[in-house]
Design an enzyme around this catalytic site. Structure first.
Site, PDB file in Angstrom:
ATOM      1  N   TYR A   1      16.147 -12.458  27.962  1.00 41.51           N
ATOM      2  CA  TYR A   1      15.071 -11.457  28.075  1.00 41.51           C
ATOM      3  C   TYR A   1      15.543 -10.017  27.859  1.00 41.51           C
ATOM      4  O   TYR A   1      14.740  -9.091  27.932  1.00 41.51           O
ATOM      5  CB  TYR A   1      14.391 -11.584  29.448  1.00 41.51           C
ATOM      6  CG  TYR A   1      13.757 -12.940  29.658  1.00 41.51           C
ATOM      7  CD1 TYR A   1      12.724 -13.380  28.836  1.00 41.51           C
ATOM      8  CD2 TYR A   1      14.197 -13.792  30.674  1.00 41.51           C
ATOM      9  CE1 TYR A   1      12.148 -14.637  29.006  1.00 41.51           C
ATOM     10  CE2 TYR A   1      13.618 -15.047  30.860  1.00 41.51           C
ATOM     11  CZ  TYR A   1      12.600 -15.457  30.017  1.00 41.51           C
ATOM     12  OH  TYR A   1      12.023 -16.700  30.191  1.00 41.51           O
TER      13      TYR A   1
ATOM     14  N   ARG B   1      12.804 -22.949  22.828  1.00 43.98           N
ATOM     15  CA  ARG B   1      13.453 -23.161  24.128  1.00 43.98           C
ATOM     16  C   ARG B   1      13.106 -24.541  24.696  1.00 43.98           C
ATOM     17  O   ARG B   1      12.976 -25.496  23.951  1.00 43.98           O
ATOM     18  CB  ARG B   1      13.082 -21.997  25.053  1.00 43.98           C
ATOM     19  CG  ARG B   1      13.539 -20.638  24.484  1.00 43.98           C
ATOM     20  CD  ARG B   1      13.150 -19.489  25.366  1.00 43.98           C
ATOM     21  NE  ARG B   1      13.749 -19.617  26.684  1.00 43.98           N
ATOM     22  CZ  ARG B   1      13.255 -19.001  27.776  1.00 43.98           C
ATOM     23  NH1 ARG B   1      12.191 -18.217  27.657  1.00 43.98           N
ATOM     24  NH2 ARG B   1      13.833 -19.173  28.947  1.00 43.98           N
TER      25      ARG B   1
ATOM     26  N   HIS C   1       5.323 -12.657  24.038  1.00 42.56           N
ATOM     27  CA  HIS C   1       6.498 -13.170  24.750  1.00 42.56           C
ATOM     28  C   HIS C   1       7.723 -12.432  24.239  1.00 42.56           C
ATOM     29  O   HIS C   1       7.826 -12.130  23.044  1.00 42.56           O
ATOM     30  CB  HIS C   1       6.663 -14.674  24.512  1.00 42.56           C
ATOM     31  CG  HIS C   1       5.494 -15.458  25.027  1.00 42.56           C
ATOM     32  ND1 HIS C   1       5.317 -15.714  26.359  1.00 42.56           N
ATOM     33  CD2 HIS C   1       4.426 -15.969  24.380  1.00 42.56           C
ATOM     34  CE1 HIS C   1       4.187 -16.376  26.517  1.00 42.56           C
ATOM     35  NE2 HIS C   1       3.611 -16.547  25.341  1.00 42.56           N
TER      36      HIS C   1
ATOM     37  N   ASN D   1       1.498 -10.868  28.729  1.00 44.37           N
ATOM     38  CA  ASN D   1       2.632 -11.786  28.772  1.00 44.37           C
ATOM     39  C   ASN D   1       2.445 -12.602  30.049  1.00 44.37           C
ATOM     40  O   ASN D   1       2.801 -12.149  31.139  1.00 44.37           O
ATOM     41  CB  ASN D   1       3.964 -11.042  28.793  1.00 44.37           C
ATOM     42  CG  ASN D   1       5.137 -12.016  28.752  1.00 44.37           C
ATOM     43  OD1 ASN D   1       4.975 -13.217  29.010  1.00 44.37           O
ATOM     44  ND2 ASN D   1       6.317 -11.519  28.432  1.00 44.37           N
TER      45      ASN D   1
ATOM     46  N   PRO E   1       4.428 -13.531  36.284  1.00 45.23           N
ATOM     47  CA  PRO E   1       5.449 -13.742  37.306  1.00 45.23           C
ATOM     48  C   PRO E   1       6.886 -13.609  36.804  1.00 45.23           C
ATOM     49  O   PRO E   1       7.208 -14.031  35.695  1.00 45.23           O
ATOM     50  CB  PRO E   1       5.187 -15.179  37.787  1.00 45.23           C
ATOM     51  CG  PRO E   1       4.328 -15.808  36.756  1.00 45.23           C
ATOM     52  CD  PRO E   1       3.547 -14.697  36.124  1.00 45.23           C
ATOM     53  N   ASN E   2       7.669 -13.016  37.659  1.00 47.52           N
ATOM     54  CA  ASN E   2       9.118 -12.843  37.463  1.00 47.52           C
ATOM     55  C   ASN E   2       9.494 -11.799  36.411  1.00 47.52           C
ATOM     56  O   ASN E   2      10.674 -11.504  36.231  1.00 47.52           O
ATOM     57  CB  ASN E   2       9.802 -14.193  37.138  1.00 47.52           C
ATOM     58  CG  ASN E   2       9.644 -15.164  38.286  1.00 47.52           C
ATOM     59  OD1 ASN E   2       9.979 -14.835  39.424  1.00 47.52           O
ATOM     60  ND2 ASN E   2       9.095 -16.337  38.017  1.00 47.52           N
TER      61      ASN E   2
ATOM     62  N   ARG F   1      17.213 -10.678  35.120  1.00 48.50           N
ATOM     63  CA  ARG F   1      16.847 -12.092  34.946  1.00 48.50           C
ATOM     64  C   ARG F   1      17.266 -12.555  33.548  1.00 48.50           C
ATOM     65  O   ARG F   1      16.724 -12.070  32.552  1.00 48.50           O
ATOM     66  CB  ARG F   1      15.329 -12.232  35.105  1.00 48.50           C
ATOM     67  CG  ARG F   1      14.804 -13.599  34.831  1.00 48.50           C
ATOM     68  CD  ARG F   1      13.283 -13.598  34.764  1.00 48.50           C
ATOM     69  NE  ARG F   1      12.808 -14.910  34.447  1.00 48.50           N
ATOM     70  CZ  ARG F   1      11.629 -15.161  33.883  1.00 48.50           C
ATOM     71  NH1 ARG F   1      10.801 -14.170  33.593  1.00 48.50           N
ATOM     72  NH2 ARG F   1      11.274 -16.386  33.620  1.00 48.50           N
TER      73      ARG F   1
ATOM     74  N   GLU G   1      -1.472 -12.311  23.128  1.00 48.21           N
ATOM     75  CA  GLU G   1      -0.455 -12.953  23.979  1.00 48.21           C
ATOM     76  C   GLU G   1       0.910 -12.558  23.427  1.00 48.21           C
ATOM     77  O   GLU G   1       1.141 -12.685  22.215  1.00 48.21           O
ATOM     78  CB  GLU G   1      -0.646 -14.476  23.895  1.00 48.21           C
ATOM     79  CG  GLU G   1       0.419 -15.281  24.621  1.00 48.21           C
ATOM     80  CD  GLU G   1       0.324 -16.779  24.296  1.00 48.21           C
ATOM     81  OE1 GLU G   1      -0.541 -17.181  23.488  1.00 48.21           O
ATOM     82  OE2 GLU G   1       1.137 -17.533  24.856  1.00 48.21           O
TER      83      GLU G   1
ATOM     84  N   ALA H   1       5.453 -17.668  33.015  1.00 51.19           N
ATOM     85  CA  ALA H   1       5.349 -19.137  33.199  1.00 51.19           C
ATOM     86  C   ALA H   1       3.896 -19.614  33.244  1.00 51.19           C
ATOM     87  O   ALA H   1       3.616 -20.769  32.903  1.00 51.19           O
ATOM     88  CB  ALA H   1       6.095 -19.553  34.463  1.00 51.19           C
TER      89      ALA H   1
END
Ligand code: DQA
Length: 143
Positions: free
Chosen positions: A22, A106, A99, A73, A9-10, A17, A97, A76
């Site tokens: 990012y 963070r 990111h 990825n 998502p996103n 964003r 996985e 969230a």
């Protein structure tokens, strides 16, 4: 060999964003780079993005049936999606996985990944290069 890259998502809003976190690449640009990196490595890369947990679960099932390596990825969903974690569990090929940012550096809630437990490994914090490193690992595991 075919490789599926799944973005959660996103991530469709990459480029606008939080570019300080990012980066400035759009999702289309990131996809094109992943496809080109895959070609260099002899991999046929298919990049998909969804904001929907059920779509990601469905794509994981397709990859499982095809015994296909996956770079995911989960965005969230990383931090709380047991549905997605169960879809990833005991994946029959490499499951990496990735990111863009380093979630451990963070917010507190980003420090937990329910996906790391079921992934072969995790690459985080290297921007778009996190995907490239994952593809290199998949290509070298196949060689
Ligand atoms: C992310 C990190 C997650 O914490 C966040 O929710 C994202 C992107 C990353 O690529 O850095 O959406 O997965």
């Amino acid at each position: 060999m075919k490789v599926l890259i799944l973005n959660g998502p996103n991530l469709s809003r990459l480029g606008t964003r939080e570019p300080d976190v990012y980066g400035k690449l759009t999702h289309d640009e990131l996809s094109a780079m992943c496809i080109a990196w895959g070609k260099e490595l002899g991999l046929e890369v298919d990049v998909r993005q969804s904001d929907s947990e059920s779509k990601l679960v469905e794509w994981m099932k397709q990859a499982r049936e095809a015994l296909m390596p996956v770079v995911i990825n989960p965005a969230a969903f990383t931090h709380y999606s047991f549905d997605l974690a169960e879809a990833c569990k005991k994946h029959p090929a490499l499951l990496i996985e990735v990111h863009i940012s380093n979630p451990h550096a963070r917010d507190e809630f980003r420090k937990r990944s329910v996906i790391s437990k079921v992934a072969t490994g995790t690459i985080a914090g290297f921007g778009a290069n996190s995907y490239r490193l994952a593809l290199i690992q998949i290509a070298s595991a196949e060689a």
